[in-house]
Design a protein around this motif. Structure first.
Motif, PDB file in Angstrom:
ATOM      1  N   GLU A   4       0.838  -1.211   0.000  1.00 46.46           N
ATOM      2  CA  GLU A   4       0.000   0.000   0.000  1.00 46.46           C
ATOM      3  C   GLU A   4       0.869   1.256   0.000  1.00 46.46           C
ATOM      4  N   THR A  51      -1.297   1.936 -11.057  1.00 41.77           N
ATOM      5  CA  THR A  51       0.054   1.860 -11.628  1.00 41.77           C
ATOM      6  C   THR A  51       0.201   0.582 -12.439  1.00 41.77           C
ATOM      7  N   ASP A  78     -11.587  -0.496  -8.292  1.00 42.83           N
ATOM      8  CA  ASP A  78     -11.472   0.673  -9.168  1.00 42.83           C
ATOM      9  C   ASP A  78     -10.336   0.537 -10.186  1.00 42.83           C
ATOM     10  N   LEU A  82     -17.637   0.763  -4.543  1.00 39.01           N
ATOM     11  CA  LEU A  82     -17.018  -0.169  -3.599  1.00 39.01           C
ATOM     12  C   LEU A  82     -17.778  -1.489  -3.563  1.00 39.01           C
TER      13      LEU A  82
HETATM   14  C1  LIG Z   1     -16.774  10.862  -3.623  1.00 46.21           C
HETATM   15  C2  LIG Z   1     -16.927   9.390  -3.754  1.00 46.21           C
HETATM   16  C3  LIG Z   1     -18.060   8.778  -3.241  1.00 46.21           C
HETATM   17  C4  LIG Z   1     -18.241   7.409  -3.343  1.00 46.21           C
HETATM   18  N1  LIG Z   1     -19.367   6.802  -2.811  1.00 46.21           N
HETATM   19  C5  LIG Z   1     -19.534   5.446  -2.918  1.00 46.21           C
HETATM   20  C6  LIG Z   1     -20.623   4.734  -2.286  1.00 46.21           C
HETATM   21  O1  LIG Z   1     -21.456   5.326  -1.600  1.00 46.21           O
HETATM   22  N2  LIG Z   1     -20.707   3.372  -2.427  1.00 46.21           N
HETATM   23  C7  LIG Z   1     -19.779   2.673  -3.161  1.00 46.21           C
HETATM   24  O2  LIG Z   1     -19.890   1.432  -3.291  1.00 46.21           O
HETATM   25  N3  LIG Z   1     -18.709   3.304  -3.722  1.00 46.21           N
HETATM   26  C8  LIG Z   1     -18.564   4.660  -3.625  1.00 46.21           C
HETATM   27  N4  LIG Z   1     -17.450   5.302  -4.142  1.00 46.21           N
HETATM   28  C9  LIG Z   1     -16.445   4.531  -4.844  1.00 46.21           C
HETATM   29  C10 LIG Z   1     -15.460   3.901  -3.866  1.00 46.21           C
HETATM   30  O3  LIG Z   1     -14.853   4.873  -3.052  1.00 46.21           O
HETATM   31  C11 LIG Z   1     -14.407   3.147  -4.654  1.00 46.21           C
HETATM   32  O4  LIG Z   1     -15.079   2.303  -5.564  1.00 46.21           O
HETATM   33  C12 LIG Z   1     -13.513   2.328  -3.737  1.00 46.21           C
HETATM   34  O5  LIG Z   1     -12.647   3.146  -3.006  1.00 46.21           O
HETATM   35  C13 LIG Z   1     -12.683   1.353  -4.555  1.00 46.21           C
HETATM   36  O6  LIG Z   1     -11.834   0.658  -3.699  1.00 46.21           O
HETATM   37  P1  LIG Z   1     -10.449   0.110  -4.247  1.00 46.21           P
HETATM   38  O7  LIG Z   1      -9.836  -0.610  -3.100  1.00 46.21           O
HETATM   39  O8  LIG Z   1     -10.667  -0.601  -5.521  1.00 46.21           O
HETATM   40  O9  LIG Z   1      -9.628   1.411  -4.651  1.00 46.21           O
HETATM   41  P2  LIG Z   1      -9.085   2.570  -3.704  1.00 46.21           P
HETATM   42  O10 LIG Z   1      -9.995   2.811  -2.578  1.00 46.21           O
HETATM   43  O11 LIG Z   1      -8.769   3.703  -4.613  1.00 46.21           O
HETATM   44  O12 LIG Z   1      -7.757   1.961  -3.128  1.00 46.21           O
HETATM   45  C14 LIG Z   1      -6.614   1.789  -3.934  1.00 46.21           C
HETATM   46  C15 LIG Z   1      -5.408   1.807  -3.032  1.00 46.21           C
HETATM   47  O13 LIG Z   1      -4.264   1.541  -3.820  1.00 46.21           O
HETATM   48  C16 LIG Z   1      -3.209   2.383  -3.375  1.00 46.21           C
HETATM   49  N5  LIG Z   1      -2.261   2.525  -4.467  1.00 46.21           N
HETATM   50  C17 LIG Z   1      -2.385   3.260  -5.592  1.00 46.21           C
HETATM   51  N6  LIG Z   1      -1.296   3.091  -6.370  1.00 46.21           N
HETATM   52  C18 LIG Z   1      -0.485   2.220  -5.719  1.00 46.21           C
HETATM   53  C19 LIG Z   1       0.778   1.650  -6.018  1.00 46.21           C
HETATM   54  N7  LIG Z   1       1.430   1.939  -7.137  1.00 46.21           N
HETATM   55  N8  LIG Z   1       1.321   0.799  -5.128  1.00 46.21           N
HETATM   56  C20 LIG Z   1       0.674   0.495  -3.967  1.00 46.21           C
HETATM   57  N9  LIG Z   1      -0.524   1.024  -3.629  1.00 46.21           N
HETATM   58  C21 LIG Z   1      -1.091   1.861  -4.508  1.00 46.21           C
HETATM   59  C22 LIG Z   1      -3.893   3.661  -2.974  1.00 46.21           C
HETATM   60  O14 LIG Z   1      -3.116   4.385  -2.032  1.00 46.21           O
HETATM   61  C23 LIG Z   1      -5.198   3.149  -2.367  1.00 46.21           C
HETATM   62  O15 LIG Z   1      -5.122   2.966  -0.977  1.00 46.21           O
HETATM   63  C24 LIG Z   1     -17.256   6.664  -4.015  1.00 46.21           C
HETATM   64  C25 LIG Z   1     -16.107   7.287  -4.533  1.00 46.21           C
HETATM   65  C26 LIG Z   1     -15.946   8.628  -4.414  1.00 46.21           C
HETATM   66  C27 LIG Z   1     -14.717   9.269  -4.974  1.00 46.21           C
END
Ligand SMILES: Cc1cc2nc3c(=O)[nH]c(=O)nc-3n(C[C@H](O)[C@H](O)[C@H](O)COP(=O)(O)OP(=O)(O)OC[C@H]3O[C@@H](n4cnc5c(N)ncnc54)[C@H](O)[C@@H]3O)c2cc1C
Length: 530
Positions: free
Chosen positions: A40, A174, A297, A310
């Motif tokens: 992370e 990335t 994402d 999410l």
């Molecule tokens: C304003 C807003 C409101 C939202 N509301 C909702 C909701 O109500 N319900 C819902 O289901 N979804 C909602 N979402 C979407 C939700 O936040 C995302 O879908 C969710 O965060 C995706 O999780 P993830 O773990 O795939 O990605 P992320 O949460 O983006 O996590 C990715 C992680 O990877 C890390 N990372 C990035 N690059 C690297 C690298 N090169 N090496 C190591 N680590 C790295 C980052 O630091 C991060 O911690 C919302 C999003 C936003 C922006």
């Protein structure tokens, strides 16, 4: 954050990104006994307001990941919402819900709490999961038999050799960039300001939406309660509003104050956080690229309206975890992982279709859409039939129609709810230790639901020797009749059937009668030996 162990040289699964999806995948893999390393980039959990609405299906997945109690203690359950046009209510919707259900259809909780809860669960299995905070995946070289991943750490770069990489590194992945892969789809123009404020309230927890409210004429505004007296307020900007200006407190405060005053919320409040959002419907065409698998994402971006972001990422993790585990332990060919991509890309297309409809209603992309919306809202005032067009279509699990993993369906059934490829329906049943929900039994193993007529035949009980959990739903165990009804068994308690449920809680096949051979044949035909 406290995991300061040196990085291992090799690991079965390296998870790039410790957001909610990456951490949950690690927890689910640990349930299968699979070791993983989460890398992370940040030093801790996400900040600010991101996902807040966690669906019933996601609650089931998080429960399997070991965070059920923490989530239930903190999150705010809700079952419906209201929409207003100007100052008149045009919709009051309720999501399907009943007293015997295990989870509310939706709970509200800040994303950083979810991340913290999953991380806390991971601390119970340090022999299976290591989380390397403040470490970045900087590059990778994928080969036929593994992936060499370069990780930048505070001590300098390290190379870790992984059997598989799960790219959970978010919208700006990335890994995606390093592999030269590109999203396909649409980005909407409409912009929303997302604001969190702290204010005490006694209002029920509901989804509240206003179209063209007197407090913010011309705008669309959404409100959700979150734990710790936090309101999440989303409002749409006009096309000619300047984004930078819109985020200045002097421009946010009056708009929020005007709305709070309009709805009679007069307790003192303060601004916590604000940002800008615009909806995107983007996906990779495939989530599998050799030994690299994309989830959350990093794989897809869907609009927040309908809350599929999410929630769909957690479904990715649930789908991927058991498949990776089975392949790594030799219970299936690596081709099983292709079905991860097929099923979850299909789910994204469904989510995007729903999300796009919600977005076009919440933030009409052009004049024609705006006119149509206004006409719908006007008619909905007096015409309940039209109200369904305003319904926000909240996230629901997507059926894997046409999946290559779907098995057969033999005999007559009275309901399609439990057809192969459907999420296995919930039911409250009675066991020797008391009442329990069927979904409590899913999550790790293949499970055969046995709808018997009294005693469990030996041959069926023997499925356990093949690694299949057997759940006897004798007529007296189905004391409310929910299971027989929802799984589509005709003719009351005399009819018998076997239903095979995958470890991620999806129906794989169903057969009338109690012969176990077709169940085993189905698994073998799909190349699975659980
Ligand atoms: C304003 C807003 C409101 C939202 N509301 C909702 C909701 O109500 N319900 C819902 O289901 N979804 C909602 N979402 C979407 C939700 O936040 C995302 O879908 C969710 O965060 C995706 O999780 P993830 O773990 O795939 O990605 P992320 O949460 O983006 O996590 C990715 C992680 O990877 C890390 N990372 C990035 N690059 C690297 C690298 N090169 N090496 C190591 N680590 C790295 C980052 O630091 C991060 O911690 C919302 C999003 C936003 C922006």
């Amino acid at each position: 954050m406290d995991d300061s162990r040196p990085l291992p040289d090799t690991i079965p699964v390296l998870i790039a990104g410790g957001g909610p999806v990456g951490l949950t995948l690690a927890a689910l893999l640990a349930r299968h006994g699979v070791r993983s390393l989460v890398v992370e980039a940040d030093a801790g959990y996400c900040t600010g307001s991101r996902a807040i609405c966690i669906s019933r299906r996601s609650q089931e997945i998080l429960w399997t990941a070991g965070v059920g109690a923490a989530l239930a203690a903190k999150a705010l359950p809700w079952t419906g919402g209201r929409s207003y046009w100007r100052n008149r209510e045009v919709l009051h919707f309720q999501m399907p819900s009943e007293p015997t259900q295990r989870f509310a259809p939706m709970v509200n909780i800040q994303q950083f709490h979810v991340e913290a809860f999953v991380h806390a669960a991971l601390r119970d299995v340090p022999e299976l999961v290591q989380v390397a905070w403040s470490s970045r995946v900087a590059g990778l070289q994928a080969g036929l038999d593994g992936v060499s991943v370069t990780v930048e750490t505070a001590q300098g770069p390290r190379v870790v050799r992984a059997d598989y990489v799960a790219a959970c590194d978010g919208g700006r992945s990335t890994v995606r960039e390093q592999m030269g892969l590109q999203f396909e789809g649409t980005q909407y123009e409409g912009r929303y300001v997302i604001v969190d404020i702290v204010q005490e309230t006694r209002r029920p927890v509901e989804r509240l939406a206003w179209f063209d409210p007197p407090s913010n004429p011309g705008s669309t505004l959404l409100m959700h309660r979150q734990p710790d007296d936090v309101w999440r307020i989303d409002y749409q900007l006009r096309d000619d509003d300047d984004a930078e200006e819109a985020l200045k407190p002097e421009n946010i405060l009056p708009r929020v104050q005007s709305h709070l005053a309009m709805i009679g919320e007069d307790a003192p409040w303060k601004l916590l956080w604000a940002s800008m959002y615009n909806a995107k419907c983007l996906t990779l065409p495939s989530y599998r690229h050799g030994r690299v698998l994309f989830a959350g994402d990093a794989a897809h971006l869907v609009p927040i309206f309908g809350v599929r972001g999410l929630n769909s990422g957690l479904d990715d993790a649930a789908n991927l975890a058991w498949k990776l585990a089975l392949v790594l332990e030799g219970g299936a060919e690596d081709a099983l992982l292709d079905s991860y991509s097929t099923e979850r890309v299909h789910a994204t297309h469904e989510n995007i279709a729903y999300g796009a409809k919600s977005t076009e209603f919440m933030a009409p992309p052009d004049f024609a859409f705006r006119l149509m919306r206004e006409a719908t809202l006007r008619v909905a005032l007096d015409e309940p039939a039209v109200q369904s067009l305003i319904n926000p279509r909240q996230s629901a699990p997507v059926a894997y129609a046409g999946s290559p993993l779907n098995g057969p369906e033999h005999g007559e059934w009275t309901s399609e709810l439990a057809a192969p490829g459907q999420p296995a329906p919930e039911a409250l049943v009675r066991g020797p230790q008391g009442d329990f929900h069927l979904t409590q039994c899913f999550g790790t193993d293949f499970t055969c639901l046995v709808f018997g007529d009294g005693s469990l035949p030996h041959a069926v009980a023997d499925l356990v020797t093949h690694g299949i959990a057997v759940l006897d739903i004798a007529p007296e165990a189905d004391m409310l009749g929910q299971a027989r009804l929802r799984y589509g068994l005709p003719g009351g308690t005399a009819s018998t059937a076997l239903v095979l449920v995958r470890p991620d809680g999806y129906v794989m096949g169903r057969w009338r009668g109690l012969a176990p051979e077709p169940v085993l044949a189905c698994l073998r035909a799909k190349g699975l030996q659980p």
